[in-house]
Design an enzyme around this catalytic site. Sequence first.
Site, PDB file in Angstrom:
ATOM      1  N   HIS A 165       0.821  -1.210   0.000  1.00  9.56           N
ATOM      2  CA  HIS A 165       0.000   0.000   0.000  1.00  9.56           C
ATOM      3  C   HIS A 165       0.857   1.262   0.000  1.00  9.56           C
ATOM      4  O   HIS A 165       0.412   2.347  -0.397  1.00  9.56           O
ATOM      5  CB  HIS A 165      -0.922   0.003   1.230  1.00  9.56           C
ATOM      6  N   ASP A 400     -12.594  -4.412 -16.987  1.00  8.98           N
ATOM      7  CA  ASP A 400     -12.955  -5.405 -18.000  1.00  8.98           C
ATOM      8  C   ASP A 400     -11.750  -5.711 -18.893  1.00  8.98           C
ATOM      9  O   ASP A 400     -11.292  -4.864 -19.653  1.00  8.98           O
ATOM     10  CB  ASP A 400     -14.138  -4.883 -18.829  1.00  8.98           C
TER      11      ASP A 400
END
Length: 458
Positions: A165, A400
């Site tokens: 992170h 996608d």
Amino acid sequence: MAKSSTIKVLEQCNVSPPLNSAPPISLPLTFLDIPWLFFSPSQPLFFYDYPYTTSHFTSTTLPNLKNSLSLTLQHFYPLAGNLTMSPFEPCKPEIIYSQGDSVSLTIAESNGQFNHLCSNYPRDVNEFHSLVPQLDDKQVLIPLLAIQATVFPKAGICIGLAYQHVVADGRTFNNFMKTWASFCSFGDSFSMKSLPSYDRKVIVDALGLEDIFLKEWRRRKSLKEIAIGSEDNVDLSNMVRATFVVGLSDMNRIKSWIIAKCNEENKSHPVHLSAYVLTCAFIWICLVKAQDGVNEKCCGEDPNYFGFIAGGITRLDFPVPASYFGNCVGFGRSMAIRKELMGEDGVVVAARAIGSTVKTLDKAIFGDAKKWISDWKVLFGLDLNVMVAGSPKLDLYETDFGWGRAKKIEEISIDCMRAISLTESRDVEGGIEVGLALHKTKMDAFTTFFTQGLRAFP
């Protein structure tokens, strides 16, 4: 109960940016990056329908997946680099990318039940761990990102990631994922709207927070107790993960009930009743009640805390481009007395506490920043407290790769963080998906309070 599954590793490789396409770079950590040195990696899983064989995947899909990843790393090249962490002054941790650096990519095949893993009902947390790539943090140079693509023959694909992170907040990670998916879908014809910005000078440390955070990091590193946001010895036996959806109609009913309750008792309304606050308030109450039935440490007078990440770009008093590469988030911690959360007006109490914290962050996101690390130690010190991972504002389900929208997204790191994950709902417009990992008895209790609680709102 699903049958036990096995994972077969088909290939282990490394993917770099195209040769000579990315310049060497050294990125110093800003005061917004440094706090994440205390946390273990994020571990998101993206599941996609894929009704093809493994041989079709390796011959057709895999080459494109590798090439598109390489093209993406050409622009997000620090993710192929490493984190250096010398604890000695005046050296500071920094991110270094050099020519030839790469991202580890594991290709695997699973005989597991794909639809079972993509479900919302409780599933054994251990069923997911083999889908998460290993990210070695024991080296002098610490890799920042690892990826694993697991094919479920004639069923689906899981893209699993592990990333530090400290290199990227949710916004930066989302930009990386959307870019990779776009290159995979459209190839070289895809044109990025804006390139990542690596200008660290846009981050203004007016409060001297970098020195405060570095001092605490060096102290904890010398004591070999850096980690705050995870536990090494969490008992994962009998632990399950499940997903709960809070829909827009649910939020509206919760909001109407809160307002009516305040009017009835002649009390002021909570200052901020957003979809996020309403969802978090309701989930917090369900968790408090679930813990009360199985945790003997509970005391009605105890303060309970609810911690969450707050987006920084819109709250800063200095301009930061949306394409900025790195962390640009703050931290909020709300507090309420346990017996008040357990009471009839518990949702009102929770919404008031969380909403007030949000409004405080809107005015001064770094107002309590000097206490962030000490707040985290308190927050993670007791399993009565709650931490939120993720954000429903990122539209992760729109990632996608050419196989359609993701069928399911899971955040595996919450297993050892005692956290909940939030993302936008895939199928319920305006809804929020809440991911939890709890021991089965507590999950059963939570499910009861969640279901009955929603029914109780008129």
